[in-house]
Design an enzyme around this catalytic site. Sequence first.
Site, PDB file in Angstrom:
ATOM      1  N   GLN A 172       0.817  -1.206   0.000  1.00  0.00           N
ATOM      2  CA  GLN A 172       0.000   0.000   0.000  1.00  0.00           C
ATOM      3  C   GLN A 172       0.858   1.267   0.000  1.00  0.00           C
ATOM      4  O   GLN A 172       0.463   2.287  -0.570  1.00  0.00           O
ATOM      5  CB  GLN A 172      -0.901  -0.036   1.244  1.00  0.00           C
ATOM      6  CG  GLN A 172      -2.097   0.883   1.185  1.00  0.00           C
ATOM      7  CD  GLN A 172      -3.280   0.283   0.446  1.00  0.00           C
ATOM      8  OE1 GLN A 172      -3.640  -0.858   0.685  1.00  0.00           O
ATOM      9  NE2 GLN A 172      -3.866   1.049  -0.448  1.00  0.00           N
TER      10      GLN A 172
ATOM     11  N   LYS B 196       1.804   1.783  -3.655  1.00  0.00           N
ATOM     12  CA  LYS B 196       0.586   2.025  -4.443  1.00  0.00           C
ATOM     13  C   LYS B 196       0.065   3.443  -4.198  1.00  0.00           C
ATOM     14  O   LYS B 196      -0.254   4.181  -5.128  1.00  0.00           O
ATOM     15  CB  LYS B 196      -0.472   1.000  -4.014  1.00  0.00           C
ATOM     16  CG  LYS B 196      -1.785   1.127  -4.746  1.00  0.00           C
ATOM     17  CD  LYS B 196      -2.869   0.268  -4.112  1.00  0.00           C
ATOM     18  CE  LYS B 196      -2.426  -1.161  -3.950  1.00  0.00           C
ATOM     19  NZ  LYS B 196      -3.527  -2.054  -3.555  1.00  0.00           N
TER      20      LYS B 196
ATOM     21  N   LYS C 113      -2.726  -0.813   6.667  1.00  0.00           N
ATOM     22  CA  LYS C 113      -3.702  -1.863   6.346  1.00  0.00           C
ATOM     23  C   LYS C 113      -4.128  -2.510   7.648  1.00  0.00           C
ATOM     24  O   LYS C 113      -3.412  -2.444   8.648  1.00  0.00           O
ATOM     25  CB  LYS C 113      -3.054  -2.905   5.435  1.00  0.00           C
ATOM     26  CG  LYS C 113      -4.033  -3.785   4.704  1.00  0.00           C
ATOM     27  CD  LYS C 113      -4.575  -3.152   3.432  1.00  0.00           C
ATOM     28  CE  LYS C 113      -5.681  -3.984   2.833  1.00  0.00           C
ATOM     29  NZ  LYS C 113      -6.080  -3.511   1.500  1.00  0.00           N
TER      30      LYS C 113
ATOM     31  N   GLY D  31     -12.495  -0.409   2.922  1.00  0.00           N
ATOM     32  CA  GLY D  31     -12.860  -1.824   2.815  1.00  0.00           C
ATOM     33  C   GLY D  31     -11.786  -2.645   2.128  1.00  0.00           C
ATOM     34  O   GLY D  31     -10.811  -2.131   1.606  1.00  0.00           O
ATOM     35  N   ASP D  32     -11.971  -3.932   2.147  1.00  0.00           N
ATOM     36  CA  ASP D  32     -11.132  -4.905   1.429  1.00  0.00           C
ATOM     37  C   ASP D  32     -11.953  -6.200   1.432  1.00  0.00           C
ATOM     38  O   ASP D  32     -13.195  -6.138   1.608  1.00  0.00           O
ATOM     39  CB  ASP D  32      -9.774  -5.087   2.144  1.00  0.00           C
ATOM     40  CG  ASP D  32      -8.758  -5.863   1.313  1.00  0.00           C
ATOM     41  OD1 ASP D  32      -8.111  -5.274   0.443  1.00  0.00           O
ATOM     42  OD2 ASP D  32      -8.612  -7.092   1.513  1.00  0.00           O
TER      43      ASP D  32
ATOM     44  N   ASN E  16     -16.376  -7.113  -4.938  1.00  0.00           N
ATOM     45  CA  ASN E  16     -16.408  -5.712  -5.353  1.00  0.00           C
ATOM     46  C   ASN E  16     -15.499  -5.442  -6.563  1.00  0.00           C
ATOM     47  O   ASN E  16     -15.927  -4.853  -7.555  1.00  0.00           O
ATOM     48  CB  ASN E  16     -16.015  -4.822  -4.152  1.00  0.00           C
ATOM     49  CG  ASN E  16     -15.852  -3.380  -4.553  1.00  0.00           C
ATOM     50  OD1 ASN E  16     -14.742  -2.923  -4.810  1.00  0.00           O
ATOM     51  ND2 ASN E  16     -16.942  -2.654  -4.669  1.00  0.00           N
TER      52      ASN E  16
ATOM     53  N   SER F   6     -10.620   6.719  -2.963  1.00  0.00           N
ATOM     54  CA  SER F   6     -10.770   6.966  -1.525  1.00  0.00           C
ATOM     55  C   SER F   6     -10.160   8.320  -1.163  1.00  0.00           C
ATOM     56  O   SER F   6     -10.705   9.064  -0.345  1.00  0.00           O
ATOM     57  CB  SER F   6     -10.079   5.865  -0.712  1.00  0.00           C
ATOM     58  OG  SER F   6     -10.939   4.766  -0.533  1.00  0.00           O
TER      59      SER F   6
HETATM   60  P1  NDP Z   1     -14.695  -9.018  -1.801  1.00  0.00           P
HETATM   61  O1  NDP Z   1     -14.777  -9.581  -0.447  1.00  0.00           O
HETATM   62  O2  NDP Z   1     -15.728  -8.089  -2.289  1.00  0.00           O
HETATM   63  O3  NDP Z   1     -14.573 -10.205  -2.877  1.00  0.00           O
HETATM   64  C1  NDP Z   1     -13.548 -11.146  -2.796  1.00  0.00           C
HETATM   65  C2  NDP Z   1     -13.766 -12.185  -3.887  1.00  0.00           C
HETATM   66  O4  NDP Z   1     -12.630 -13.023  -3.951  1.00  0.00           O
HETATM   67  C3  NDP Z   1     -14.959 -13.083  -3.590  1.00  0.00           C
HETATM   68  O5  NDP Z   1     -15.510 -13.536  -4.775  1.00  0.00           O
HETATM   69  C4  NDP Z   1     -14.296 -14.216  -2.815  1.00  0.00           C
HETATM   70  O6  NDP Z   1     -15.014 -15.434  -2.859  1.00  0.00           O
HETATM   71  C5  NDP Z   1     -12.984 -14.354  -3.558  1.00  0.00           C
HETATM   72  N1  NDP Z   1     -11.971 -14.883  -2.636  1.00  0.00           N
HETATM   73  C6  NDP Z   1     -11.576 -14.347  -1.460  1.00  0.00           C
HETATM   74  N2  NDP Z   1     -10.678 -15.127  -0.863  1.00  0.00           N
HETATM   75  C7  NDP Z   1     -10.502 -16.169  -1.686  1.00  0.00           C
HETATM   76  C8  NDP Z   1      -9.683 -17.307  -1.633  1.00  0.00           C
HETATM   77  N3  NDP Z   1      -8.884 -17.539  -0.592  1.00  0.00           N
HETATM   78  N4  NDP Z   1      -9.726 -18.173  -2.680  1.00  0.00           N
HETATM   79  C9  NDP Z   1     -10.557 -17.949  -3.739  1.00  0.00           C
HETATM   80  N5  NDP Z   1     -11.354 -16.877  -3.834  1.00  0.00           N
HETATM   81  C10 NDP Z   1     -11.319 -16.003  -2.831  1.00  0.00           C
HETATM   82  O7  NDP Z   1     -13.237  -8.327  -1.867  1.00  0.00           O
HETATM   83  P2  NDP Z   1     -12.700  -7.257  -2.903  1.00  0.00           P
HETATM   84  O8  NDP Z   1     -13.300  -7.481  -4.241  1.00  0.00           O
HETATM   85  O9  NDP Z   1     -12.805  -5.927  -2.270  1.00  0.00           O
HETATM   86  O10 NDP Z   1     -11.136  -7.624  -2.936  1.00  0.00           O
HETATM   87  C11 NDP Z   1     -10.590  -8.543  -3.875  1.00  0.00           C
HETATM   88  C12 NDP Z   1      -9.090  -8.305  -4.012  1.00  0.00           C
HETATM   89  O11 NDP Z   1      -8.862  -6.959  -4.458  1.00  0.00           O
HETATM   90  C13 NDP Z   1      -8.284  -8.451  -2.719  1.00  0.00           C
HETATM   91  O12 NDP Z   1      -7.010  -8.963  -3.051  1.00  0.00           O
HETATM   92  C14 NDP Z   1      -8.141  -7.014  -2.237  1.00  0.00           C
HETATM   93  O13 NDP Z   1      -7.019  -6.842  -1.400  1.00  0.00           O
HETATM   94  C15 NDP Z   1      -7.950  -6.309  -3.576  1.00  0.00           C
HETATM   95  N6  NDP Z   1      -8.228  -4.870  -3.579  1.00  0.00           N
HETATM   96  C16 NDP Z   1      -9.452  -4.394  -3.183  1.00  0.00           C
HETATM   97  C17 NDP Z   1      -9.702  -3.040  -3.216  1.00  0.00           C
HETATM   98  C18 NDP Z   1     -11.062  -2.489  -2.927  1.00  0.00           C
HETATM   99  O14 NDP Z   1     -11.263  -1.296  -3.176  1.00  0.00           O
HETATM  100  N7  NDP Z   1     -12.022  -3.262  -2.456  1.00  0.00           N
HETATM  101  C19 NDP Z   1      -8.642  -2.068  -3.578  1.00  0.00           C
HETATM  102  C20 NDP Z   1      -7.445  -2.679  -4.067  1.00  0.00           C
HETATM  103  C21 NDP Z   1      -7.252  -4.032  -4.025  1.00  0.00           C
HETATM  104  P3  NDP Z   1     -15.840 -15.903  -1.545  1.00  0.00           P
HETATM  105  O15 NDP Z   1     -17.010 -14.986  -1.481  1.00  0.00           O
HETATM  106  O16 NDP Z   1     -16.166 -17.321  -1.833  1.00  0.00           O
HETATM  107  O17 NDP Z   1     -14.904 -15.747  -0.378  1.00  0.00           O
END
Ligand code: NDP
Length: 449
Positions: free
Chosen positions: A115, A118, A130, A169-170, A245, A381
């Site tokens: 982070q 980034k 984080k 969020g994350d 997301n 953000s």
């Molecule tokens: P969400 O919780 O909205 O979605 C996560 C997705 O990834 C879900 O479909 C989940 O499936 C899947 N997932 C999570 N863990 C695993 C795993 N161990 N194996 C397989 N699938 C998995 O999170 P986000 O979309 O916010 O975040 C996704 C990624 O993006 C992360 O790496 C996060 O750090 C990164 N990120 C997010 C940002 C944001 O603004 N939200 C900003 C920058 C990066 P299930 O529901 O089955 O767990």
Amino acid sequence: MPARLDEKLEPIYQDVLHRNPGENEFHQAVHEVLETLGPVLVKYPEFAEHKVIQRICEPERQIIFRVPWQDDQGETHINRAFRVEFNSALGPYKGGMRFHPSVYLGIVKFLGFEQIFKNALTGLPIGGGKGGSDFDPKGRSDSEIMRFCQSLMTELYRHLGEYTDVPAGDIGVGEREIGYLFGQYKRITNRYESGILTGKGLGWGGSCARREATGFGTVHFTQEMLKARNDSLEGKTVVVSGSGNVAIYAMEMARKLGARIIACSDSSGFIVDEQGIDLDLVKRIKEVERRRISAYAQEKSNAHYVADGNIWKTPCDVALPCATQNELTGKDAKTLVENGCIAVAEGANMPTTPEGIRLFQDAGIAYGPGKAANAGGVATSALEMQQNASRDSWGFDYTANRLEEIMVNIHRNCHDTADEFGSPGNYVVGANIVGFLKVSEAMVAMGLI
Ligand code: NDP
């Protein structure tokens, strides 16, 4: 075993291993940055003299605390939560909170470390931090999620502030959780301080386009990488891992730019819809009903679901890993390349293993690392923080346009810096060096901090 580093950097890495035992993801993230810094120390020996790298690898502050809460049956649970305030040379600590059973200090530190760079890449005044907890939100009711968030904030609130630390969020933390966290902060402090959290709802201090920002930004970055090769997303087939997301809005922007999304997933399996994923259906299943992605294939007869399958075996032109760390291995990278994939951009943080990255780079495909490709989320953000500070709110198009401009700039800076340091087309080198220089220059200017 990761490759040996340059002679000035290897002892620093060994020290990180020694001081942070068992934190494998953190080691991986540090190694990936150090691998690219050799030429920087040749050009700027003052950073070695001031021990800037050693300082960047050590968080300014790490907070670990207990979160006790009760489930709907009255049973008590104890979770552990973390906030790692990594580096504030460029602004208040900024970075999300993750709720997932796999969360431990090593994950939070890898995310916090990434982070720093980034956030520097966005060009906005934000430092790196984080947090998260090993709480598993799956299957929990709204009331259980609320009680957990309230208990967590009862400790965390004292560490936050619009000029100090601003979480978002994350994984596992979206608008619902941010709402519960913000409500508890407000209640404890008796202050309506919008600027202490981002990712808020639109009616109470949130920013237009924040929900879409990470996914949209990842696709803008992909489009820029393709443009640099006289190509575009128009007519391409795209595979996206995850259906949270980031994945949902990456699919939305890729579709808008003329691509066809053929597969997406969750942690239980993936779906394939050769006619193009029906995004309204995915949004309903995931955002409204909070069900598994398998429900998609139950509702759409032309789609099929593969339980526990490997999504990267689906042939595609462009792959967007948007789920979690180390989800795309060397073997997966080989399969993608053999199937003719021309570009990979990381919506998730560190989704590709070091072996996978090497394979993409050796194959000469366009590879955008997460710290550049997914920086649109944190950038927006920071735009939310600007709106909160001026008690203003901007429209969707204005904010989304600013996001796109930021992503175009990030791409250009990474691209040109990779050229300057003798690694044309290598966005890992470009992103690490741009971020590192910005943070290091500020740290040196501020004296021994
Ligand atoms: P969400 O919780 O909205 O979605 C996560 C997705 O990834 C879900 O479909 C989940 O499936 C899947 N997932 C999570 N863990 C695993 C795993 N161990 N194996 C397989 N699938 C998995 O999170 P986000 O979309 O916010 O975040 C996704 C990624 O993006 C992360 O790496 C996060 O750090 C990164 N990120 C997010 C940002 C944001 O603004 N939200 C900003 C920058 C990066 P299930 O529901 O089955 O767990």
